[in-house]
Design a protein around this motif. Structure first.
Motif, PDB file in Angstrom:
ATOM      1  N   MET A  38      44.196 -31.738  28.337  1.00 52.53           N
ATOM      2  CA  MET A  38      43.272 -32.665  28.933  1.00 52.53           C
ATOM      3  C   MET A  38      41.773 -32.007  29.214  1.00 52.53           C
ATOM      4  SD  MET A  38      43.613 -33.775  32.364  1.00 52.53           S
ATOM      5  CE  MET A  38      42.933 -35.224  33.400  1.00 52.53           C
ATOM      6  N   GLY A  39      42.420 -30.420  29.194  1.00 55.23           N
ATOM      7  CA  GLY A  39      41.078 -28.963  29.296  1.00 55.23           C
ATOM      8  C   GLY A  39      41.953 -28.006  29.357  1.00 55.23           C
ATOM      9  N   LEU A  40      41.362 -26.777  29.471  1.00 53.59           N
ATOM     10  CA  LEU A  40      41.858 -25.247  29.849  1.00 53.59           C
ATOM     11  C   LEU A  40      41.923 -25.634  28.317  1.00 53.59           C
ATOM     12  CD1 LEU A  40      42.227 -23.880  31.932  1.00 53.59           C
ATOM     13  CD2 LEU A  40      44.601 -23.645  31.412  1.00 53.59           C
ATOM     14  N   ALA A  90      32.107 -31.574  34.857  1.00 52.74           N
ATOM     15  CA  ALA A  90      33.998 -32.626  34.776  1.00 52.74           C
ATOM     16  C   ALA A  90      34.681 -31.493  33.937  1.00 52.74           C
ATOM     17  CB  ALA A  90      33.355 -33.439  33.434  1.00 52.74           C
ATOM     18  N   SER A 137      37.571 -29.864  36.987  1.00 53.23           N
ATOM     19  CA  SER A 137      38.311 -31.197  37.035  1.00 53.23           C
ATOM     20  C   SER A 137      39.514 -31.006  36.250  1.00 53.23           C
ATOM     21  CB  SER A 137      37.524 -32.343  36.995  1.00 53.23           C
ATOM     22  OG  SER A 137      38.290 -33.568  37.293  1.00 53.23           O
ATOM     23  N   ARG A 138      38.880 -30.840  34.798  1.00 55.12           N
ATOM     24  CA  ARG A 138      40.137 -31.205  34.044  1.00 55.12           C
ATOM     25  C   ARG A 138      40.167 -29.436  33.494  1.00 55.12           C
ATOM     26  NH1 ARG A 138      38.003 -30.420  29.134  1.00 55.12           N
ATOM     27  NH2 ARG A 138      35.448 -30.403  29.438  1.00 55.12           N
ATOM     28  N   ASP A 139      40.066 -28.656  33.597  1.00 55.81           N
ATOM     29  CA  ASP A 139      40.366 -27.678  34.028  1.00 55.81           C
ATOM     30  C   ASP A 139      41.650 -26.638  34.625  1.00 55.81           C
ATOM     31  OD1 ASP A 139      38.955 -26.751  31.335  1.00 55.81           O
ATOM     32  OD2 ASP A 139      38.171 -25.125  31.790  1.00 55.81           O
ATOM     33  N   ARG A 189      43.213 -28.842  36.593  1.00 55.56           N
ATOM     34  CA  ARG A 189      44.398 -30.068  36.714  1.00 55.56           C
ATOM     35  C   ARG A 189      45.763 -29.579  36.181  1.00 55.56           C
ATOM     36  NH1 ARG A 189      47.553 -32.467  38.091  1.00 55.56           N
ATOM     37  NH2 ARG A 189      48.503 -34.617  38.506  1.00 55.56           N
ATOM     38  N   VAL A 190      45.586 -28.388  35.636  1.00 50.19           N
ATOM     39  CA  VAL A 190      47.264 -28.460  35.112  1.00 50.19           C
ATOM     40  C   VAL A 190      48.186 -27.604  36.619  1.00 50.19           C
ATOM     41  CG1 VAL A 190      46.870 -26.153  33.752  1.00 50.19           C
ATOM     42  CG2 VAL A 190      48.609 -27.201  33.354  1.00 50.19           C
ATOM     43  N   MET A 211      33.474 -37.992  29.928  1.00 49.60           N
ATOM     44  CA  MET A 211      34.033 -36.770  30.825  1.00 49.60           C
ATOM     45  C   MET A 211      35.363 -38.261  29.383  1.00 49.60           C
ATOM     46  SD  MET A 211      35.400 -36.611  34.633  1.00 49.60           S
ATOM     47  CE  MET A 211      37.873 -35.643  34.630  1.00 49.60           C
ATOM     48  N   GLU A 269      45.905 -40.012  38.893  1.00 45.07           N
ATOM     49  CA  GLU A 269      46.151 -38.500  38.686  1.00 45.07           C
ATOM     50  C   GLU A 269      47.200 -38.379  39.335  1.00 45.07           C
ATOM     51  OE1 GLU A 269      44.848 -35.057  39.122  1.00 45.07           O
ATOM     52  OE2 GLU A 269      42.735 -36.202  39.790  1.00 45.07           O
ATOM     53  N   VAL A 300      49.642 -37.890  35.509  1.00 47.50           N
ATOM     54  CA  VAL A 300      49.655 -37.360  35.246  1.00 47.50           C
ATOM     55  C   VAL A 300      50.738 -36.726  35.753  1.00 47.50           C
ATOM     56  CG1 VAL A 300      48.443 -34.933  34.815  1.00 47.50           C
ATOM     57  CG2 VAL A 300      47.472 -37.317  34.694  1.00 47.50           C
ATOM     58  N   GLY A 311      52.325 -34.505  31.012  1.00 47.99           N
ATOM     59  CA  GLY A 311      50.954 -34.810  31.875  1.00 47.99           C
ATOM     60  C   GLY A 311      49.528 -34.740  31.122  1.00 47.99           C
ATOM     61  N   PHE A 312      49.725 -33.224  30.673  1.00 48.28           N
ATOM     62  CA  PHE A 312      48.679 -32.453  30.727  1.00 48.28           C
ATOM     63  C   PHE A 312      47.906 -32.779  29.072  1.00 48.28           C
ATOM     64  CE2 PHE A 312      45.514 -28.133  30.294  1.00 48.28           C
ATOM     65  CZ  PHE A 312      44.791 -28.450  31.376  1.00 48.28           C
ATOM     66  N   ILE A 313      48.798 -33.187  28.729  1.00 43.97           N
ATOM     67  CA  ILE A 313      48.220 -33.135  27.206  1.00 43.97           C
ATOM     68  C   ILE A 313      48.197 -34.576  26.177  1.00 43.97           C
ATOM     69  CG2 ILE A 313      50.739 -32.905  24.753  1.00 43.97           C
ATOM     70  CD1 ILE A 313      50.541 -30.376  26.697  1.00 43.97           C
ATOM     71  N   GLU A 314      47.503 -34.513  25.577  1.00 46.13           N
ATOM     72  CA  GLU A 314      45.937 -35.606  25.698  1.00 46.13           C
ATOM     73  C   GLU A 314      47.164 -36.955  24.419  1.00 46.13           C
ATOM     74  OE1 GLU A 314      43.889 -37.215  26.472  1.00 46.13           O
ATOM     75  OE2 GLU A 314      42.789 -35.260  27.782  1.00 46.13           O
ATOM     76  N   ALA A 333      46.630 -38.370  31.080  1.00 44.19           N
ATOM     77  CA  ALA A 333      45.253 -37.751  31.351  1.00 44.19           C
ATOM     78  C   ALA A 333      43.843 -39.075  31.290  1.00 44.19           C
ATOM     79  CB  ALA A 333      45.068 -36.817  29.716  1.00 44.19           C
ATOM     80  N   ARG A 369      40.711 -39.968  33.117  1.00 49.10           N
ATOM     81  CA  ARG A 369      39.123 -39.438  32.550  1.00 49.10           C
ATOM     82  C   ARG A 369      38.709 -40.682  32.803  1.00 49.10           C
ATOM     83  NH1 ARG A 369      39.384 -38.130  27.990  1.00 49.10           N
ATOM     84  NH2 ARG A 369      41.133 -38.334  27.495  1.00 49.10           N
TER      85      ARG A 369
END
Lengths: 572, 572
Positions: free
Chosen positions: A256-258, A417, A420-422, A424-425, B256, B399, B402, B409-412, B417, B421
């Motif tokens: 999702m981010g990072l 955004a 917010s995505r980064d 989350r983890v 996003m 949220e 996730v 949860g962080f994996i698309e 996620a 978004r």
């Protein structure tokens, strides 16, 4: 829209909120004089503002990739990393005996936070190495220390943590990776590990993996786990990277981010490793590393919150929209009450989360320097709060940052955004925030509440002393502390831990809310009149602190009603 | 992990919570018998589960694109749209005189919600058309109605709303787009509009834009704004799409989430348009459309919450991790207290948000059918709450979804996620949630609080009646309503609206929290003993409802302290 490292804010917190001077008064940290700290902060600020911050969007747009088994990092990351390593920032808290700066964790926490604001995905790399350095300092043999520490401390080599397996996430004890003794002091490691942050890169000479695995005589569960150091390239007799080890990156996750941080699935096929610490005692060594990593992740949340706040504030000062109620004001949207409410909430919560994190860091330093158990207890108690509240604040502030931007917030080019995505983890890794809450409500109360009550006593003593000068702020903080004391009593009155776990998350957040009130009050007390600290404290104490009541009511409901819900109730 | 439309839940809410039977008892909606409603729901459920849900990920992975001035939609979207149009779902609430099904808004709200769960980015297209149909039904000339309504109702043509300009976002009155009368009853529209959802597509024969612009004699501000219908292709004498109009999509935003929905920058260069409603009275016509669109967007939030909940629940039932405290239970993570807490929170809040949205829809229906002003007032009062609480719940539940997934949860690829978004924009568009809160605290209290107090009287009357059978649930709801009454009194006691605006957002959320308690209590009252409704109500009332205290404390602090914060205070 540039990022500016909040150096003056850290100094204020060091001097007036957490008492860095007590740390500097010890022999261990005597060199961390105010002048030294000021120089460190301003040098780190320059690095973050000028070198790292420009990489933030690059990593998002051009994720790390796996090409023919080789990890290709985002454009500019190699140079950014080099600047971090060359500045000595990988190892500012490492012991001088191993080439580190030996600075207090309090200062390190501030520096890590600003690196997180500037470029979280890259900062995660040295944060992992810092943890590895610490684990090796405490648990490795002299031979391992001599071989690895100088390389890790200089940043020539990077470190990773390998805990998770597909069937062993929060329950590390379920892991299946195996270590076979080879008879020559080395071990052959076999297994698959997932979610390995910076599992590989293309800018350090070597990557050193700390891997949890089970020896043949290891019992099931956490008590049969040992810790191994497994380098990508096996050091030759001169300590230079030699033969490629039997390990590889199988794939990188699409997250999702990072995006700039490669999250790897690692495969070990009889890879050569060395035992760190005693056999079957890997969890203890891992916890050394993990506790400070948890504080570090809390700092990541705060760093993102600061970045998102600055970003949103700049937009709100610049953007004109609608009639505002302020005569002769700039006519910017910050003059609208609801936008002001959001920005003030962001700023007030960042202060609270940062004060908690730095108080935790200061306790770690005092423990390191004095070896007094009450400092260890304080650090242990504050760690899960710093991690969970720091990261929850990061998520909430980044979310508000998007909202302040209105329609622009949803457009990626704006940058809101991405924060917010980064971020989350951060509520998930290094132990989910639910795990942090369980840790607080169970393990951290095993002292019969001594650490918790010591904090409550301090909070109430300060509030009582402040009654004369700031009655309208002191009284709500005192009352909130009393409510929190009742919640702690309730927790301790329930020996069935599941009764506590049902309300652990709101308990942790309620504790953080009250601590935030305490630190805001402390900041207000530094002012003679109604200055900026007092105004922000008033905002927090009158508008955000009241949240504690609902949280603590939730925290003390117990598990019975929750478990009365049947599987059919959930599905219906 | 399939999506299952919660048909039985809608039926329960229709029958026992919002009283759809009162709607069906009116002449206007007499055809919406229980059998008819049941058939509609099950047919819509089939469409959502089988046709639309498989498109959700496709749109995320393959965003709509602009190629040589033409919008290319995501794979499968054209077929998905055709299924929506062919089933008559674009226009289920449109009047039968124009070919619509004429169904109550209560039923439409449930159908829109399930379409949002299945594929939010595609559902946004017919939602915009529904709003356009409504605006034309109320305000357009007979000629326009005859030309456009049959095409929009059948879904052959799609509709959009064009309000925002770069300098005119929340402040619509600042718009600069111009309309020149051509002397033949048409107008030439010139200007740029941004954030136009579904500004174009490649699956309808025509796209009809409702555009706000200013006539040459229009005064500055909202009172000088008129509404125009501007088609992409100008209908020929047979009503078929003819000559291309002078308008185009300049670019699509990179967002996003909601990648499947093309968000366009639209350029009008003397495009031919027709006046809708009276000159300079465009805002009134737009508000007709916007009020129901706000309810629709609230439903989008609830739809995403439902989807995210089902997704997380399936994972939590399946995933095994760690020792759970349940003897003989499935050993899945739902048996861990903190995961249970999250899932129960998600479910309880979805019920609350859905009940509020359907109560709002029912009031709209009663107003439509009976023309009684108290129903109009009820609908108007509940609309901003339904919008803001529905979308905030969507964000919060996604949220938590996730978080329930942990690292996954962080994996698309997991899909959790994407919910998070996609839903984010719903708190921003159709009036940010801050705008909704200001609307509630100001305009919706202009009746001296009549609508608010009428709701409070109902809440307290039910709680009093429930004291005998469910005292432990009735009492907290009654107490919360009393606190809310004091907050309403406080708002009405402050004629300086900015004093209200400073706490408008927590006021709205506090109102929603109490309404949620009311509806949960109502659900519990339908059971003789301690059934699933009562168990969920107990969770909500003892653990989530207490949040109202902190919110209402925040709501009633006024603006003075907030505006005491200086620009330097924010920057420091």
């Amino acid at each position: 829209m540039p990022y500016r490292a909040p150096v003056d804010e850290y100094r204020f917190l060091f001097d007036h909120i957490v008492g860095l001077s007590h740390v500097v008064d010890t022999d261990r940290f005597a060199e961390a004089t105010p002048d030294m700290t000021a120089a460190i902060l301003s040098e780190a600020a320059r690095l973050c503002e000028e070198v790292l911050y420009p990489l933030q969007r690059s990593g998002d747009l051009h994720p790390a990739k796996l090409e023919n088994g080789v990890v290709r990092t985002s454009p500019g990351y190699a140079d950014g990393y080099r600047a971090i390593a060359d500045g000595g920032w990988v190892s500012i808290s490492a012991h001088p005996d191993h080439g580190g700066m030996g600075l207090p964790m309090t200062v390190t926490t501030a520096v890590n936070e600003m690196m997180s604001s500037a470029c979280l995905s890259l900062q995660l790399n040295p944060l992992m190495t810092q943890g590895q350095i610490e684990a090796l300092e405490h648990h490795a043999s002299d031979h391992l220390k001599a071989t690895y520490l100088p390389k890790l401390v200089s940043g020539a080599w990077a470190g990773t943590m390998n805990l998770t397996e597909p069937q062993a996430g929060s329950d590390v004890g379920a892991l299946r990776s195996k270590a076979e003794p080879m008879g020559d002091g080395t071990y052959a490691l076999t297994g698959q590990k997932i979610y390995i942050s910076w599992g590989d890169n293309d800018f350090t000479e070597n990557v050193c993996h700390l891997v949890l695995a089970r020896l043949p005589d290891g019992v099931p569960g956490t008590k049969g786990i040992s810790l191994f150091l497994v380098p990508k390239f096996i050091p030759d007799e001169n300590g230079a990277p030699g033969k490629q080890n039997s390990l590889k990156v199988v794939s990188l996750e699409h997250k999702m981010g990072l995006h700039g941080s490669p999250t790897a699935v690692m495969q070990y096929d009889g890879a050569i490793g060395w035992l760190v610490g005693e056999a079957h005692d890997g969890m203890r060594a891992m916890f050394t590393m993990m506790n400070n990593a948890r504080l570090g992740v809390g700092g990541q949340g705060i760093g993102i919150a600061e970045g998102a706040y600055q970003h949103a504030l700049a937009y709100a000062m610049d953007r004109k929209q609608g009639r505002t109620p302020v005569q002769g004001g700039p006519g910017s949207i910050i003059e609208h009450a609801d936008v002001r409410r959001m920005l003030a909430t962001m700023k007030a919560d960042i202060f609270a989360a940062r004060a908690i994190a730095l108080a935790c860091a200061q306790a770690i330093d005092m423990q390191t320097a004095t070896d007094k158990p009450h400092w260890a207890a304080r650090a242990a108690f504050l760690t899960p709060i710093a991690k969970a509240f720091g990261t929850d604040t990061g998520i909430a502030v980044a979310e508000m940052g998007v909202q302040v931007h209105g329609g622009m917030g949803f457009i990626e080019e704006t940058g809101a955004a991405q924060y917010s995505r980064d971020v989350r983890v951060t509520a998930i890794y290094e132990g989910t925030n639910g795990i942090q809450a369980m840790d607080l409500a169970a393990r951290k109360l095993m002292d019969g509440g001594e650490a918790a009550y010591a904090l409550l006593d301090e909070i109430e003593a300060q509030a009582e002393a402040a009654r004369a000068s700031l009655p309208e702020l002191a009284e709500p903080v005192w009352q909130a502390a009393e409510s929190l004391r009742e919640a702690v009593d309730w927790m301790l009155g329930h020996q069935d831990l599941n009764q506590r776990f049902a309300g652990a998350a709101p308990f942790l957040r309620g504790f953080a809310r009250v601590l935030g009130g305490h630190f805001h009050l402390k900041a207000a007390l530094t002012e003679a009149g109604d200055g900026p600290r007092t105004r922000l404290a008033r905002f927090y104490i009158t508008r955000l602190l009241p949240e504690h009541a609902g949280l603590l009511a939730h925290a003390t409901q117990g598990a019975t009603d929750l478990y009365a819900l049947t599987p059919e109730d959930f599905a219906a």
